[in-house]
Design a protein around this motif. Structure first.
Motif, PDB file in Angstrom:
ATOM      1  N   LEU A 226       0.869  -1.263   0.049  1.00 13.28           N
ATOM      2  CA  LEU A 226      -0.043  -0.135  -0.015  1.00 13.28           C
ATOM      3  C   LEU A 226       0.825   1.250  -0.031  1.00 13.28           C
ATOM      4  N   ASP A 227       1.840   1.326   0.952  1.00 11.35           N
ATOM      5  CA  ASP A 227       2.889   2.331   0.907  1.00 11.35           C
ATOM      6  C   ASP A 227       3.507   2.464  -0.476  1.00 11.35           C
ATOM      7  N   VAL A 228       4.190   1.579  -1.208  1.00 12.21           N
ATOM      8  CA  VAL A 228       4.814   1.645  -2.362  1.00 12.21           C
ATOM      9  C   VAL A 228       3.586   2.185  -3.479  1.00 12.21           C
ATOM     10  N   GLY A 229       2.302   1.654  -3.580  1.00 14.37           N
ATOM     11  CA  GLY A 229       1.433   1.990  -4.369  1.00 14.37           C
ATOM     12  C   GLY A 229       1.066   3.626  -4.052  1.00 14.37           C
ATOM     13  N   ARG A 230       0.981   4.073  -2.904  1.00 13.52           N
ATOM     14  CA  ARG A 230       0.740   5.368  -2.460  1.00 13.52           C
ATOM     15  C   ARG A 230       1.764   6.262  -3.305  1.00 13.52           C
ATOM     16  N   ASN A 231       3.195   5.754  -2.930  1.00 22.90           N
ATOM     17  CA  ASN A 231       4.177   6.626  -3.480  1.00 22.90           C
ATOM     18  C   ASN A 231       4.209   6.739  -5.044  1.00 22.90           C
ATOM     19  N   ALA A 232       3.785   5.368  -5.519  1.00 24.13           N
ATOM     20  CA  ALA A 232       4.121   5.746  -7.091  1.00 24.13           C
ATOM     21  C   ALA A 232       2.831   6.646  -7.573  1.00 24.13           C
ATOM     22  N   VAL A 233       1.568   6.654  -6.910  1.00 22.30           N
ATOM     23  CA  VAL A 233       0.672   7.395  -7.443  1.00 22.30           C
ATOM     24  C   VAL A 233       1.046   8.837  -7.245  1.00 22.30           C
ATOM     25  N   ARG A 234       1.596   9.225  -6.022  1.00 20.54           N
ATOM     26  CA  ARG A 234       2.067  10.564  -5.610  1.00 20.54           C
ATOM     27  C   ARG A 234       3.260  11.167  -6.712  1.00 20.54           C
ATOM     28  N   ASN A 235       3.815  10.235  -7.188  1.00 21.15           N
ATOM     29  CA  ASN A 235       4.953  10.404  -8.098  1.00 21.15           C
ATOM     30  C   ASN A 235       4.577  10.377  -9.481  1.00 21.15           C
ATOM     31  N   GLY A 236       3.348   9.963  -9.846  1.00 19.38           N
ATOM     32  CA  GLY A 236       3.194   9.764 -11.307  1.00 19.38           C
ATOM     33  C   GLY A 236       3.727   8.596 -11.790  1.00 19.38           C
ATOM     34  N   HIS A 237       4.261   7.678 -11.298  1.00 20.04           N
ATOM     35  CA  HIS A 237       5.027   6.360 -11.777  1.00 20.04           C
ATOM     36  C   HIS A 237       3.890   5.044 -12.231  1.00 20.04           C
ATOM     37  N   ASP A 238       4.165   4.134 -12.886  1.00 23.70           N
ATOM     38  CA  ASP A 238       3.426   3.264 -13.207  1.00 23.70           C
ATOM     39  C   ASP A 238       3.314   2.489 -11.824  1.00 23.70           C
ATOM     40  N   VAL A 239       2.000   2.325 -11.532  1.00 26.79           N
ATOM     41  CA  VAL A 239       1.814   1.694 -10.284  1.00 26.79           C
ATOM     42  C   VAL A 239       1.821   0.235  -9.966  1.00 26.79           C
ATOM     43  N   GLU A 240       1.405  -0.387 -11.160  1.00 29.35           N
ATOM     44  CA  GLU A 240       1.607  -2.088 -11.368  1.00 29.35           C
ATOM     45  C   GLU A 240       3.110  -2.383 -11.325  1.00 29.35           C
ATOM     46  N   ASN A 241       3.908  -1.550 -12.138  1.00 28.99           N
ATOM     47  CA  ASN A 241       5.191  -2.058 -12.304  1.00 28.99           C
ATOM     48  C   ASN A 241       6.073  -1.833 -11.056  1.00 28.99           C
ATOM     49  N   ALA A 242       5.632  -0.735 -10.515  1.00 29.65           N
ATOM     50  CA  ALA A 242       6.153  -0.340  -9.116  1.00 29.65           C
ATOM     51  C   ALA A 242       5.983  -1.530  -8.202  1.00 29.65           C
ATOM     52  N   LEU A 243       4.644  -1.830  -8.046  1.00 29.64           N
ATOM     53  CA  LEU A 243       4.430  -3.031  -7.126  1.00 29.64           C
ATOM     54  C   LEU A 243       5.081  -4.280  -7.183  1.00 29.64           C
ATOM     55  N   VAL A 244       5.184  -4.778  -8.640  1.00 27.35           N
ATOM     56  CA  VAL A 244       5.757  -6.096  -9.118  1.00 27.35           C
ATOM     57  C   VAL A 244       7.384  -5.926  -8.844  1.00 27.35           C
ATOM     58  N   GLN A 245       7.842  -4.831  -9.091  1.00 28.22           N
ATOM     59  CA  GLN A 245       9.338  -4.799  -8.747  1.00 28.22           C
ATOM     60  C   GLN A 245       9.399  -4.658  -7.120  1.00 28.22           C
ATOM     61  N   ALA A 246       8.530  -4.245  -6.332  1.00 26.09           N
ATOM     62  CA  ALA A 246       8.795  -4.200  -4.888  1.00 26.09           C
ATOM     63  C   ALA A 246       8.657  -5.458  -4.232  1.00 26.09           C
ATOM     64  N   VAL A 247       7.693  -6.628  -5.106  1.00 27.68           N
ATOM     65  CA  VAL A 247       7.525  -7.779  -4.490  1.00 27.68           C
ATOM     66  C   VAL A 247       8.743  -8.613  -4.736  1.00 27.68           C
ATOM     67  N   ASN A 248       9.194  -8.383  -6.131  1.00 28.36           N
ATOM     68  CA  ASN A 248      10.548  -8.887  -6.499  1.00 28.36           C
ATOM     69  C   ASN A 248      11.603  -8.638  -5.590  1.00 28.36           C
ATOM     70  N   ALA A 249      11.483  -7.506  -4.992  1.00 27.61           N
ATOM     71  CA  ALA A 249      12.831  -7.129  -4.165  1.00 27.61           C
ATOM     72  C   ALA A 249      12.596  -7.828  -3.062  1.00 27.61           C
ATOM     73  N   GLU A 250      11.286  -8.115  -2.434  1.00 29.29           N
ATOM     74  CA  GLU A 250      10.919  -8.461  -1.244  1.00 29.29           C
ATOM     75  C   GLU A 250      11.454 -10.201  -1.326  1.00 29.29           C
ATOM     76  N   PHE A 251      11.433 -10.644  -2.211  1.00 26.80           N
ATOM     77  CA  PHE A 251      12.069 -12.028  -2.794  1.00 26.80           C
ATOM     78  C   PHE A 251      13.487 -12.197  -2.239  1.00 26.80           C
ATOM     79  N   GLU A 252      14.046 -11.103  -2.862  1.00 30.14           N
ATOM     80  CA  GLU A 252      15.512 -10.982  -2.646  1.00 30.14           C
ATOM     81  C   GLU A 252      15.931 -10.936  -1.174  1.00 30.14           C
ATOM     82  N   ALA A 253      15.097  -9.745  -0.627  1.00 29.70           N
ATOM     83  CA  ALA A 253      15.089  -9.670   0.920  1.00 29.70           C
ATOM     84  C   ALA A 253      15.028 -10.991   1.677  1.00 29.70           C
ATOM     85  N   ARG A 254      13.994 -11.626   1.222  1.00 30.07           N
ATOM     86  CA  ARG A 254      13.878 -12.869   1.826  1.00 30.07           C
ATOM     87  C   ARG A 254      14.836 -13.757   1.826  1.00 30.07           C
TER      88      ARG A 254
END
Length: 344
Positions: free
Chosen positions: A115-143
């Protein structure tokens, strides 16, 4: 990825075999049928992901990542709407996904983060879907990085020649602990309680440990105390869907009774977690999921109880701190009575 001993991380723990995002669809490994069949459930929208989580297609550490990708699907569904419309859809999706399995804290943490990633993407005019997919991928690496840290701490509790009992599927906790222990040259054997009614221990944990070359024996859920009485178990490990700030371990039903037996026979009990829940002072602050009672009357699609009887299925139980030797986290091994230290 391979460790120094030549042992690879098992099939089940690899990101692509947990869940993946392909052209707006989420593919989830169906853990209900693995290892007898390798099948992915294809979810076309976040409501499908929610249904898959609820229906036990994925369990343990899998649902948070599936929920994260579900949030990306919500953003895709809301494409073209106003900023307010996109945020409303994300919040709707978050509630839908969190409500699937309320005891699993990982789902809550992941959806809140997305939700935080999505809010930031909306606020900054970024592609929300892509931002979220990349964030989940980063979570896999963090895991993976977090898993290695947990594994270092878990392996420090093991001695060469230990015989380890596991209940249910502790996912990255037990896998990385064994992974690091093998790097250290420690020889281990394992026992896995079958974990009715979905048999996660017999199917998932046993498969992963065998995949890593560990001699593994499956036992029924009513055998642990007997094995302990005969000196066959050195350590008892589980995951934890939630650890509260008073050191209570909330995990798969059956954990409590094994922990009591371990306490009686002097077998240390260690629970893996990513950190205690600061919003849950005690177990009374956690919703314990109760699933469809019909599920305990069946196993692998076959009815196992008389049609005259009814069932009862609390999915989790609570093990009080007095029966827990330590909590194993990425930041160290903590006494269950000093959970506040994790956050300091």
């Amino acid at each position: 990825m391979t460790c120094g001993t030549g042992v690879e991380l098992p099939f089940l723990i690899r990101p692509e075999n947990t869940a993946r995002y392909e052209d707006g669809e989420v593919l989830i490994l169906d853990r209900r049928v693995y290892p007898f069949e390798v099948k992915f459930v294809r979810c076309k929208g976040y409501r499908d992901v929610a249904e898959a989580i609820r229906d036990m297609v994925t369990q343990s550490g899998g649902p948070p990542f599936c929920a994260g990708y579900g949030m990306a699907q919500a953003a895709r569904e809301a494409r073209g709407r106003s900023s307010e419309g996109i945020l409303e859809e994300l919040e709707r999706a978050a509630k839908c996904l969190i409500d699937t399995r309320p005891t699993n804290n990982g789902i809550i943490l992941m959806t809140e983060k997305m939700l935080d990633v999505g809010r930031n993407a909306v606020r900054n005019g970024h592609d929300v879907e892509n931002a979220l997919v990349q964030a989940v991928n980063a979570e896999f690496e963090a895991r993976h990085k977090r898993g290695l840290a947990i594994g270092e701490n878990g392996a420090s509790l093991l001695r060469d020649g230990d015989s380890v009992l596991n209940h249910c599927w502790a996912e990255s906790g037990i896998v990385y602990t064994v992974y690091v222990a093998l790097q250290q040259g420690k020889r281990l054997t394992a026992y896995c309680s079958e974990t009715r009614p979905y048999l996660q221990g017999a199917r998932l944990t046993a498969d992963a440990l065998c995949d890593m070359g560990i001699e593994t024996t499956v036992i029924t859920d009513n055998m642990p105390a007997y094995l302990m009485s005969r000196g066959m178990i050195s350590k008892f490990f589980t995951g934890a869907d939630r650890v509260t700030m008073d050191g209570s371990v909330i995990n798969k039903i059956g954990t409590f009774q094994i922990a009591v037996s371990a306490h009686y026979f002097g077998v240390p009990f260690f629970a893996f977690c990513d950190g205690p829940d600061p919003k849950a002072p005690t177990a009374a602050d956690v919703v314990i999921e109760e699933r469809d009672p019909n599920e305990v009357l069946h196993c692998l699609g076959q009815r196992t109880a008389t049609p005259l009887a009814k069932g009862y299925y609390p999915a989790f139980d609570v093990t009080p701190a007095e029966f827990v030797s330590a909590i194993v986290t990425d930041r160290g091994v903590f006494s269950p009575y000093s959970m506040v230290s994790y956050w300091q």
